[in-house]
Design an enzyme around this catalytic site. Structure first.
Site, PDB file in Angstrom:
ATOM      1  N   SER A 184     -22.415  -3.553  45.953  1.00 42.13           N
ATOM      2  CA  SER A 184     -23.356  -3.038  45.223  1.00 42.13           C
ATOM      3  C   SER A 184     -22.251  -2.605  44.174  1.00 42.13           C
ATOM      4  O   SER A 184     -21.987  -1.172  44.007  1.00 42.13           O
ATOM      5  CB  SER A 184     -24.237  -1.886  45.684  1.00 42.13           C
ATOM      6  OG  SER A 184     -25.055  -1.680  44.656  1.00 42.13           O
ATOM      7  N   LYS A 233     -17.513 -12.761  34.608  1.00 44.72           N
ATOM      8  CA  LYS A 233     -17.971 -11.393  35.104  1.00 44.72           C
ATOM      9  C   LYS A 233     -19.174 -11.184  34.028  1.00 44.72           C
ATOM     10  O   LYS A 233     -18.756 -10.943  32.996  1.00 44.72           O
ATOM     11  CB  LYS A 233     -17.086 -10.342  35.143  1.00 44.72           C
ATOM     12  CG  LYS A 233     -17.547  -9.007  35.579  1.00 44.72           C
ATOM     13  CD  LYS A 233     -18.163  -8.773  37.053  1.00 44.72           C
ATOM     14  CE  LYS A 233     -18.761  -7.329  37.182  1.00 44.72           C
ATOM     15  NZ  LYS A 233     -19.648  -7.599  38.403  1.00 44.72           N
ATOM     16  N   CYS A 261     -29.830  -9.324  38.117  1.00 46.40           N
ATOM     17  CA  CYS A 261     -29.067  -7.714  38.401  1.00 46.40           C
ATOM     18  C   CYS A 261     -30.075  -6.724  38.395  1.00 46.40           C
ATOM     19  O   CYS A 261     -31.165  -6.728  37.826  1.00 46.40           O
ATOM     20  CB  CYS A 261     -28.162  -7.664  37.294  1.00 46.40           C
ATOM     21  SG  CYS A 261     -28.878  -7.626  35.681  1.00 46.40           S
ATOM     22  N   SER A 266     -20.460 -15.568  39.069  1.00 48.88           N
ATOM     23  CA  SER A 266     -20.045 -14.560  38.292  1.00 48.88           C
ATOM     24  C   SER A 266     -19.643 -13.483  39.280  1.00 48.88           C
ATOM     25  O   SER A 266     -20.252 -13.295  40.238  1.00 48.88           O
ATOM     26  CB  SER A 266     -21.268 -14.275  37.224  1.00 48.88           C
ATOM     27  OG  SER A 266     -20.807 -13.068  36.701  1.00 48.88           O
ATOM     28  N   ASN A 321     -28.272 -13.434  32.979  1.00 49.19           N
ATOM     29  CA  ASN A 321     -28.056 -12.779  34.353  1.00 49.19           C
ATOM     30  C   ASN A 321     -29.308 -11.982  34.594  1.00 49.19           C
ATOM     31  O   ASN A 321     -29.651 -10.711  34.155  1.00 49.19           O
ATOM     32  CB  ASN A 321     -26.920 -11.684  34.339  1.00 49.19           C
ATOM     33  CG  ASN A 321     -26.762 -11.127  36.006  1.00 49.19           C
ATOM     34  OD1 ASN A 321     -27.942 -11.506  36.771  1.00 49.19           O
ATOM     35  ND2 ASN A 321     -25.982 -10.525  36.260  1.00 49.19           N
ATOM     36  N   GLY A 362     -24.953 -18.855  47.143  1.00 51.29           N
ATOM     37  CA  GLY A 362     -25.259 -18.235  48.464  1.00 51.29           C
ATOM     38  C   GLY A 362     -24.575 -18.872  49.679  1.00 51.29           C
ATOM     39  O   GLY A 362     -25.123 -19.857  50.196  1.00 51.29           O
ATOM     40  N   GLY A 363     -23.322 -18.517  49.811  1.00 50.24           N
ATOM     41  CA  GLY A 363     -22.603 -18.812  51.173  1.00 50.24           C
ATOM     42  C   GLY A 363     -21.871 -20.450  51.278  1.00 50.24           C
ATOM     43  O   GLY A 363     -21.593 -20.930  52.087  1.00 50.24           O
TER      44      GLY A 363
HETATM   45  C1  LIG Z   1     -18.430  -8.319  44.304  1.00 58.04           C
HETATM   46  C2  LIG Z   1     -19.479  -9.057  43.496  1.00 58.04           C
HETATM   47  C3  LIG Z   1     -19.475  -9.126  42.249  1.00 58.04           C
HETATM   48  C4  LIG Z   1     -20.570  -9.725  41.595  1.00 58.04           C
HETATM   49  N1  LIG Z   1     -20.989  -9.583  40.225  1.00 58.04           N
HETATM   50  C5  LIG Z   1     -21.950 -10.435  39.555  1.00 58.04           C
HETATM   51  C6  LIG Z   1     -22.216 -10.361  38.164  1.00 58.04           C
HETATM   52  O1  LIG Z   1     -21.195  -9.474  37.478  1.00 58.04           O
HETATM   53  N2  LIG Z   1     -23.094 -11.320  37.812  1.00 58.04           N
HETATM   54  C7  LIG Z   1     -23.793 -11.984  38.639  1.00 58.04           C
HETATM   55  O2  LIG Z   1     -24.638 -12.847  38.037  1.00 58.04           O
HETATM   56  N3  LIG Z   1     -23.726 -12.147  39.906  1.00 58.04           N
HETATM   57  C8  LIG Z   1     -22.481 -11.334  40.381  1.00 58.04           C
HETATM   58  N4  LIG Z   1     -22.620 -11.393  41.684  1.00 58.04           N
HETATM   59  C9  LIG Z   1     -23.167 -12.402  42.570  1.00 58.04           C
HETATM   60  C10 LIG Z   1     -22.409 -13.732  42.615  1.00 58.04           C
HETATM   61  O3  LIG Z   1     -22.256 -14.197  41.548  1.00 58.04           O
HETATM   62  C11 LIG Z   1     -23.114 -14.976  43.766  1.00 58.04           C
HETATM   63  O4  LIG Z   1     -24.165 -15.082  43.311  1.00 58.04           O
HETATM   64  C12 LIG Z   1     -23.281 -13.998  45.214  1.00 58.04           C
HETATM   65  O5  LIG Z   1     -22.037 -13.534  45.461  1.00 58.04           O
HETATM   66  C13 LIG Z   1     -23.691 -14.938  46.334  1.00 58.04           C
HETATM   67  O6  LIG Z   1     -22.754 -16.166  46.376  1.00 58.04           O
HETATM   68  P1  LIG Z   1     -21.759 -16.111  47.570  1.00 58.04           P
HETATM   69  O7  LIG Z   1     -22.761 -16.034  49.161  1.00 58.04           O
HETATM   70  O8  LIG Z   1     -21.095 -17.318  47.267  1.00 58.04           O
HETATM   71  O9  LIG Z   1     -20.800 -14.948  47.467  1.00 58.04           O
HETATM   72  C14 LIG Z   1     -21.371 -10.783  42.335  1.00 58.04           C
HETATM   73  C15 LIG Z   1     -21.106 -10.769  43.764  1.00 58.04           C
HETATM   74  C16 LIG Z   1     -20.084 -10.063  44.215  1.00 58.04           C
HETATM   75  C17 LIG Z   1     -19.919 -10.125  45.984  1.00 58.04           C
END
Ligand SMILES: Cc1cc2nc3c(=O)[nH]c(=O)nc-3n(C[C@H](O)[C@H](O)[C@H](O)COP(=O)(O)O)c2cc1C
Length: 307
Positions: free
Chosen positions: A70, A45, A134, A21, A131, A247-248
């Site tokens: 953020s 989203k 958040c 998301s 979610n 996460g990554g």
């Molecule tokens: C720009 C951005 C916006 C995000 N918006 C949401 C969101 O709206 N809802 C949600 O559950 N997670 C949101 N996340 C968290 C991501 O879904 C994900 O859990 C997090 O980026 C870790 O994964 P990654 O290391 O692969 O990026 C957001 C992350 C980023 C970087």
């Protein structure tokens, strides 16, 4: 043809690689960059009970091997989401690929959003994602991720209101995350989605101020993968429900590593900012690995590192 289908509770997906998301938009924006049919599913989203402008800029800053962000759940709110966004999503993705992520400040707000989604689009989506990772304006950061009883009550109320599969995205940053996970397991969700994003800070040495408007923000990207790995490892030993790890995850090897630690599926987030067609490459990589290893499915590998 290898079987890469993935069952998460009552929901079944074409493969275990999901767009996370907020990092996959509403999917249709990515149509000209990648083959959307290769996504196991996309969590859209997050939509909140009322529209949100999001946090003050800057909202994203690059750090070694990742970013601090953020965003503040910027989104146009449910009316625009249902009337304008969802029809475009349905054109771009198949039913089994659509996961709607909702967030509210109270249980009542979550339930109303879930019910509205279910009434309007219940036949056209695969699952709902609560979610709870958040910020919560009313009760403080991560309220439903850090209070076992609050998490239990939220899930129980949502589950009694809708019949769609429900995923619960929670934040593993709190010391009691295993206790909270047990409460989520007991309440009964189709899958636990882990957001393994510890908080971080970056200072802009030119302005001599924090680099993002909100001062602190969750770190994502490869920098946090070993942390997420340990949390998924611990969760696998604690709960019975399927785990979706995020996460990554940037490569198929990262996805496989999480699966060996106990994840039934993975969420790919910020990797898509670097390489918009990364999900397709991850799925291709997993399929090639299955060929090489003569595996008929990936299910036997989930949690295999524990055995
Ligand atoms: C720009 C951005 C916006 C995000 N918006 C949401 C969101 O709206 N809802 C949600 O559950 N997670 C949101 N996340 C968290 C991501 O879904 C994900 O859990 C997090 O980026 C870790 O994964 P990654 O290391 O692969 O990026 C957001 C992350 C980023 C970087």
């Amino acid at each position: 043809m290898k079987n890469i289908k993935t069952k998460l509770g009552q929901a079944e997906f074409r493969n275990p690689v999901l767009g996370a998301s907020g990092c996959t938009g509403y999917a249709y924006e990515l149509e000209s960059y990648t083959d959307l049919s290769r996504y196991g599913a996309v969590t859209l989203k997050t939509v909140t009970y009322t529209p949100r402008h999001g946090n003050h800029p800057e909202r994203i800053a690059e750090v070694p091997a990742g970013i601090i962000s953020s965003i503040g759940l910027q989104n146009p709110g449910p009316d625009v989401f249902f009337d304008d966004t969802m029809p475009k999503v349905i054109d771009a993705l198949d039913r089994d690929q659509i996961i709607v992520s909702v967030a509210g400040d109270t249980i009542e707000e979550y339930v109303e959003l879930c019910c509205r989604t279910s009434q309007r689009y219940g036949e056209k989506i695969a699952a709902l994602e609560i979610n709870a990772a958040c910020p919560n304006v009313r009760f403080g950061v991560g309220y439903f991720s850090r209070d076992p009883q609050a998490a239990f009550d939220l899930i129980e109320t949502v589950k009694s209101a809708v019949s769609l599969p429900v995923f619960f995205k929670f934040n593993t940053n709190f010391e009691n995350y295993l206790e909270v996970a047990s409460a989520i397991d007991e309440a009964g969700v189709d899958a636990l989605y882990t957001s393994n994003t510890p908080l971080g800070l970056k200072i802009n040495i030119r302005t001599r101020r924090p680099a993002i408007g909100n001062v602190v923000g969750p770190i994502c990207g490869p920098a946090i993968r070993p942390i997420g790995m340990l949390r998924v490892w611990n969760l696998y030993q604690k709960v019975k429900m399927p785990i979706i790890a995020s996460g990554g995850v940037y490569t198929w090897e990262d996805a496989l590593e999480y699966m060996l630690a106990g994840a039934a599926a993975v969420g790919v987030g910020s990797a898509q900012f670097v390489q918009p067609d990364v999900v397709k490459h991850i799925v291709d990589g997993l399929e090639r690995y299955m060929e090489r290893e003569s595996l008929d499915s990936l299910t036997s590998l989930v949690g295999a590192a524990h055995r």
